[in-house]
Motif scaffolding. Structure first.
Motif, PDB file in Angstrom:
ATOM      1  N   MET A 112       1.335   2.306   4.336  1.00  0.00           N
ATOM      2  CA  MET A 112       2.388   2.835   5.191  1.00  0.00           C
ATOM      3  C   MET A 112       3.765   2.579   4.558  1.00  0.00           C
ATOM      4  SD  MET A 112       0.980   4.232   7.903  1.00  0.00           S
ATOM      5  CE  MET A 112      -0.796   4.506   7.945  1.00  0.00           C
ATOM      6  N   ALA A 113       4.723   3.438   4.924  1.00  0.00           N
ATOM      7  CA  ALA A 113       6.049   3.385   4.307  1.00  0.00           C
ATOM      8  C   ALA A 113       6.762   2.053   4.549  1.00  0.00           C
ATOM      9  CB  ALA A 113       6.910   4.529   4.837  1.00  0.00           C
ATOM     10  N   ASN A 114       6.351   1.331   5.595  1.00  0.00           N
ATOM     11  CA  ASN A 114       7.044   0.059   5.877  1.00  0.00           C
ATOM     12  C   ASN A 114       6.318  -1.144   5.279  1.00  0.00           C
ATOM     13  OD1 ASN A 114       4.854  -0.004   7.521  1.00  0.00           O
ATOM     14  ND2 ASN A 114       5.957  -0.510   9.414  1.00  0.00           N
ATOM     15  N   GLU A 115       5.260  -0.879   4.509  1.00  0.00           N
ATOM     16  CA  GLU A 115       4.512  -1.975   3.873  1.00  0.00           C
ATOM     17  C   GLU A 115       5.108  -2.234   2.490  1.00  0.00           C
ATOM     18  OE1 GLU A 115       0.339  -1.127   6.316  1.00  0.00           O
ATOM     19  OE2 GLU A 115       0.466  -0.594   4.185  1.00  0.00           O
ATOM     20  N   THR A 116       6.312  -2.819   2.495  1.00  0.00           N
ATOM     21  CA  THR A 116       7.108  -2.957   1.280  1.00  0.00           C
ATOM     22  C   THR A 116       6.348  -3.656   0.156  1.00  0.00           C
ATOM     23  OG1 THR A 116       8.915  -3.265   2.828  1.00  0.00           O
ATOM     24  CG2 THR A 116       9.403  -3.591   0.497  1.00  0.00           C
ATOM     25  N   ALA A 117       5.675  -4.734   0.500  1.00  0.00           N
ATOM     26  CA  ALA A 117       4.980  -5.503  -0.544  1.00  0.00           C
ATOM     27  C   ALA A 117       3.863  -4.663  -1.164  1.00  0.00           C
ATOM     28  CB  ALA A 117       4.416  -6.792   0.044  1.00  0.00           C
ATOM     29  N   ASP A 118       3.148  -3.908  -0.326  1.00  0.00           N
ATOM     30  CA  ASP A 118       2.075  -3.065  -0.852  1.00  0.00           C
ATOM     31  C   ASP A 118       2.628  -1.927  -1.701  1.00  0.00           C
ATOM     32  OD1 ASP A 118      -0.303  -4.282  -0.056  1.00  0.00           O
ATOM     33  OD2 ASP A 118      -0.041  -3.582   2.001  1.00  0.00           O
ATOM     34  N   LEU A 119       3.780  -1.405  -1.331  1.00  0.00           N
ATOM     35  CA  LEU A 119       4.387  -0.350  -2.148  1.00  0.00           C
ATOM     36  C   LEU A 119       4.746  -0.901  -3.527  1.00  0.00           C
ATOM     37  CD1 LEU A 119       6.677   1.359   0.525  1.00  0.00           C
ATOM     38  CD2 LEU A 119       4.647   2.341  -0.565  1.00  0.00           C
ATOM     39  N   GLU A 120       5.297  -2.100  -3.562  1.00  0.00           N
ATOM     40  CA  GLU A 120       5.630  -2.707  -4.858  1.00  0.00           C
ATOM     41  C   GLU A 120       4.357  -3.011  -5.650  1.00  0.00           C
ATOM     42  OE1 GLU A 120       8.544  -2.868  -6.205  1.00  0.00           O
ATOM     43  OE2 GLU A 120       9.587  -2.180  -4.411  1.00  0.00           O
TER      44      GLU A 120
END
Lengths: 427, 427
Positions: free
Chosen positions: B249-257
């Motif tokens: 999800m767009a708010n899962e900052t750590a997973d996006l990184e």
């Protein structure tokens, strides 16, 4: 004050019992508010179109004709299979009626909960529209000339019930029709504000026809190219021009009676309150058009591109002045412009109700867009379309378009609850 | 309190000067509200997506990746022409950047008013999106492996700048790829809430590429099949099942990184903050699926059809319990079910950000739907997709799908105002 349908219904994943009853309530209220004026097209929720807007299937006329034009179309032409009998067809029309009444309320095709069917059977409903709401879905059925003629008409015992004017259209100048994009025994027009809802409707109605009828051709469209209400801004076609400015509007009751709905005295009784549907698949040579000068484009259309005003001056809804001349003596609206040739003033006053959609089908192997206009028009006699189309023979626009598909269908009147679509044909 | 964009902007026919400035104001406010957290995907208007929602083109990362998934897609793969030079490509990327910044604000491609060009030239803008508003448009650019390799890479002098992992995907079991649906030197992904806005963007960006690049293949999609925000209900694919429940999800900052954005240390410096885009055109044999028992469908997917809950119990977002067994000792979520095989728990924890769309392209001459899933995934290394795809080798779903198109692109980081997309590649 009736419940006003809200615009967004997608936040709710499933369709709760409470939500479902709420929708039925809203639909019934809308139907009651619409009255008998000009049929089901007006019997709609007054809110802006959206996920929860319900257009009831039952009514004096079929929905999807005067109904405020939705953004998405899935249109299917079907042929009966060689073994389909009169009873099979009646059974199919009954099943389609029941399913359509449910689908237009945002329900599934099954009368059971969820997707139906049970674990050991295929689901009754394919499921991809669960939670998407009614999305202003309309489903409109029609009968093609081939249903009534030849062996099929005899097998169905309806050869003598054919609407008088139902016949394949004549060939027009510049027609390069493809058989696999033309004709059909039956048609279903599904329009909705959500493309998945329109596709779901056709997919599930087609499933109900399994063994009785199969799709001959189908067309996806998006982006209306005509409005049926001045509350809707006039949309633009893929040439970038406003289209349908002079369309018959849903509130023009006298014009609808004069030009759209069939009379009992001029047709078989079962077809009174129906209309004829003409569809034309029109390819546009987009890249050639995009390289034409702006001035040339406007001369071809007869309107300015930005505002949509006629070249004789004024604003979009200013009546074109076909007598107006420029300083050099030439018509301000050129003699071969689309607006002049298509205008009722230059066609003996003939009008039609247009309800077409843009289509884009990707690119060919030269990188060119395969795109155009899926033209849809409703009229009380196909001759109206024929007259308009013939008048376009010298249309400057012909250089940029090609008609590749064509069909005409008799659209029976609407059906009241307890009956089935086209019932009069079999009585 | 920033101006909150309204949902409907279609009532206004043209784009007034006042309206235009209002949109810019809303866009800027949204950008300011978004902050630097995880880039432009978050820098969006907080209102529900609609005609007036603006996703600014400029930002740390490109838009259209973490951006709340829109309803419509037009995706184009382009090849450079044989004569295109490095300077030509840079000029094209500059023109695309300028146009994209304008288009995402609902403006026309021209810097002049209206459609531009003047009466004696083709219009700068093709015009069909006039009055439709920004419609949450995002435009995302990517570079294919073929841009960097062979003669073309030498001609452009970028052979040594290729992102390390950028290479055609390996052939997977069950792949029956068609060359004309695969690959490409460049790609443009346009997503919007209005299909005409997405088509308009690709059409006008393609016009700007005239003589430099042409479309190799293109894909229209509608109906998101994955959500990037839990504010969005999990959408359903054409098999009728909820898809993408376990998406990043767009708010899962750590997973996006961890899984999406490339790091400076593992890639050429110009590509830091970028991502790899994998697209797969997957045909679904809809009619066969529709005849499978509901229970069989649920065993194949590993979830129940109505709620989307894992077969181990609970609700949609309940974590699947892959160890759960039935009374007969069999896994509740079968060993060959899609959910089990695709789940990170069974793939060494690998995750990808999915952002695919349904497509329907009419019917073949057997009356069967030509339809399926245009799979789109973003990941910091294509190996993530490769691992997941390989794990699906024994997926029971393979009986009902065929992969016919495939491509991978390096999506450069976002661009700040004054720069151009992919600029780092040429510095």
């Amino acid at each position: 004050m009736p419940n006003e349908p809200e615009r967004t219904g997608k936040e709710t994943g499933g369709v709760s019992r409470r939500g479902f009853l709420g929708l039925v309530g809203a639909g019934a209220a809308a139907a009651a508010a619409g009255g008998a004026g000009y049929g089901i097209g007006a019997a709609r929720a007054q809110a802006a179109s959206g996920a929860k807007t319900v257009h009831p299937f039952y009514g004096t006329h079929q929905a999807g004709i005067t109904t405020e034009v939705q953004q998405h179309l899935y249109f299917a032409s079907l042929d009966l299979t060689d073994s389909t009998t009169r009873d099979d067809l009646i059974e199919l029309l009954k099943a389609w009626t029941d399913a359509s009444a449910r689908l237009t309320h945002g329900q599934q095709v099954t009368a059971e909960g969820a997707v139906g069917g049970g674990p050991l059977k295929p689901p009754d409903d394919t499921g991809e529209a669960l939670g998407l709401g009614p999305a202003a879905l309309t489903i409109t059925f029609g009968f093609g000339p081939s249903l009534f003629t030849g062996e099929l008409g005899k097998r169905l015992s309806i050869a003598d019930r054919k609407p008088d004017a139902l016949a394949d259209l004549p060939l027009f100048a510049f027609d390069i029709l493809e058989d696999e994009l033309s004709g059909g025994d039956l048609c279903i027009q599904a329009c909705a504000e959500d493309p998945q809802v329109a596709v779901h409707a056709i997919r599930n109605l087609t499933r109900l026809a399994f063994g009785k009828a199969m799709i001959r051709w189908a067309q996806l469209g998006y982006g209306k190219t005509s409005a049926t209400s001045k509350k809707q801004a006039t949309p633009r076609n893929l040439f970038g021009f406003k289209d349908g400015t002079a369309n018959i509007m849903a509130n023009e009751t006298a014009d609808l009676e004069a030009w759209v709905w069939t009379d009992a005295d001029s047709q078989p009784a079962w077809f009174a309150g129906g209309t004829y549907l003409v569809v034309r698949k029109i390819l546009m040579t987009i890249e050639s058009w995009d390289r034409a000068q702006l001035g040339e484009q406007e001369q071809i259309i007869g309107r300015d591109k930005f505002e949509g005003a006629p070249l004789s001056g004024g604003e979009e809804f200013t009546d074109p002045d076909f007598g107006a001349v420029e300083a050099d003596g030439a018509f301000a609206i050129p003699a071969d412009s689309h607006v002049r040739l298509a205008h009722p003033d230059n066609n003996g006053g003939v009008r039609i109700l247009r309800r077409g959609f843009n289509f884009v089908e990707g690119n060919n192997n030269l990188g060119q867009l395969t795109a155009g206009l899926f033209f849809i028009a409703f009229q009380k006699d196909p001759q109206q379309f024929i007259d308009v189309q013939r008048s376009l023979k010298s249309d400057a626009l012909n250089e940029y378009i090609r008609h590749v598909g064509s069909a005409v269908f008799a659209v029976p009147p609407g059906v009241r609850e307890g009956g089935y679509i086209g019932q009069g044909l079999f009585e």
